[in-house]
Design an enzyme around this catalytic site. Sequence first.
Site, PDB file in Angstrom:
ATOM      1  N   CYS A 229       2.592 -40.013 -23.836  1.00 33.58           N
ATOM      2  CA  CYS A 229       1.608 -40.032 -25.011  1.00 33.58           C
ATOM      3  C   CYS A 229       1.727 -41.399 -25.889  1.00 33.58           C
ATOM      4  CB  CYS A 229       1.656 -38.952 -25.836  1.00 33.58           C
ATOM      5  SG  CYS A 229       1.876 -37.410 -24.879  1.00 33.58           S
ATOM      6  N   GLY A 233       1.672 -47.616 -28.571  1.00 29.97           N
ATOM      7  CA  GLY A 233       2.789 -48.186 -28.020  1.00 29.97           C
ATOM      8  C   GLY A 233       3.979 -48.395 -28.899  1.00 29.97           C
ATOM      9  N   GLY A 234       3.945 -48.034 -30.107  1.00 31.64           N
ATOM     10  CA  GLY A 234       5.123 -48.411 -31.124  1.00 31.64           C
ATOM     11  C   GLY A 234       6.555 -47.829 -30.394  1.00 31.64           C
ATOM     12  N   LYS A 235       6.624 -46.785 -30.116  1.00 37.56           N
ATOM     13  CA  LYS A 235       8.034 -46.261 -29.398  1.00 37.56           C
ATOM     14  C   LYS A 235       8.302 -47.073 -28.191  1.00 37.56           C
ATOM     15  CE  LYS A 235       7.973 -42.035 -32.057  1.00 37.56           C
ATOM     16  NZ  LYS A 235       6.740 -42.227 -32.708  1.00 37.56           N
ATOM     17  N   ASP A 251      -1.407 -42.963 -21.501  1.00 34.73           N
ATOM     18  CA  ASP A 251      -2.046 -42.154 -22.634  1.00 34.73           C
ATOM     19  C   ASP A 251      -3.420 -41.356 -22.038  1.00 34.73           C
ATOM     20  OD1 ASP A 251      -1.830 -41.939 -25.838  1.00 34.73           O
ATOM     21  OD2 ASP A 251      -3.891 -41.621 -25.180  1.00 34.73           O
ATOM     22  N   ASP A 291       5.441 -38.004 -26.936  1.00 36.28           N
ATOM     23  CA  ASP A 291       5.080 -37.971 -28.576  1.00 36.28           C
ATOM     24  C   ASP A 291       3.776 -37.306 -28.747  1.00 36.28           C
ATOM     25  OD1 ASP A 291       5.209 -38.586 -31.145  1.00 36.28           O
ATOM     26  OD2 ASP A 291       5.133 -40.549 -30.969  1.00 36.28           O
ATOM     27  N   CYS A 344       5.418 -36.022 -35.475  1.00 40.06           N
ATOM     28  CA  CYS A 344       5.621 -36.395 -36.754  1.00 40.06           C
ATOM     29  C   CYS A 344       5.168 -35.195 -37.651  1.00 40.06           C
ATOM     30  CB  CYS A 344       4.702 -37.573 -37.246  1.00 40.06           C
ATOM     31  SG  CYS A 344       2.949 -37.441 -36.536  1.00 40.06           S
TER      32      CYS A 344
END
Length: 391
Positions: A229, A233-235, A251, A291, A344
């Site tokens: 997910c 794309g930060g992680k 995604d 995520d 989160c």
Amino acid sequence: MTPAARIAAAAELLDAWRAGAPAEKLLTTWARQNRFAGSKDRAAIRDHVYDAIRCLRSFAALGGAATGRGLMLGMLRAAGTDPDTVFTGLGHAPAPLVPEERAPGPALADLAEPVACDCPEALEGLLRESLGADFRPVMERLRQRAPVFLRVNIRLGDPASVAVRLAGEGIETRAHALSPTALEVVAGARRVHLSRAFAEGLVELQDAASQAVADMMPLAEGARVLDYCAGGGGKTLAMAARGGARHFAHDAAPQRMRDLPARAERAGVAVQCLGGTALGEAAPFDLVLCDVPCSGSGAWRRSPEAKWRTTPADLDRLTALQEEILDRAAGLVAPGGHLAYATCSLLAAENGARIGRFLDAFPGWVLRSERRLTPLDGGDGFYAAVMRRPG
């Protein structure tokens, strides 16, 4: 613009927000239609609007109404500012106070706890149950603006030297305990996007708790890693910066990943975006990170509108989706590989409860690690768990 004119503009925008329009869209449209306003004016108005949304219940109680005007009046009283110095009616200032608005109201300390700490009424029971003794301090923290964090790209530089580089561009930072790659911006945050350090891929904006979740991921040399997910794309980028593994991103809404290839190139890492049948053809993976979509309750400082618009029915829909994603992702994990789950969220229903359900439904899988973070730890609220598939 004068400070009073900024408050008048914020009040009008808040009325439009209360009618259902998204705050960000309203602010963007206002800036486009009022080009006379400078960058400081736009920033101040944005801060007023989002401060009022974060503190909706308490500001409304202090200001006597949940209107834009009432919220701005409550904001001033919460800050100890005499409203008569702002509500003058002069120039573009808000109209003077009427007698009912001057009537003494309650102090912040006298408000009922859920109102004083701006807890959404619809989710109060779930938040109290999930946070326990931390309920009040966490909710108080969510009333405040979120800190700005950068993730240092350790493929291109170390945190200490990057901090010096940023300082040379007027951006002051300090290390943060949540992650060895995290720098908290203490001055010059609005300069980050214009900095050479950002343009050259040395840093990315990413919350420190989000970085801590990426740090938890087991990345063996040569492993095939899927961010299932991925969103922006930060992680994915945080994991790829550690090197040694092959990284893939997927995604359900591929347009969310549209900037990822350019960001990966800037960061000097390789990420392959997968969609449709390509995902199944590329499986299995040694690590699949999910995520998942969630209430976002751990990040309400950054997206405060969700705080007031999320309902128990929304949670039911989200938890069903979270289960569906976990079950589907499990089939993409190689024997002996790992499945990671992250939100989160501060709500147990989206966190440990989902992992417990998964482990009951998939015998043989083992929980290897688990971490819960709240804003009291310094970053956003996050939950992460890593499970191992039997070999």
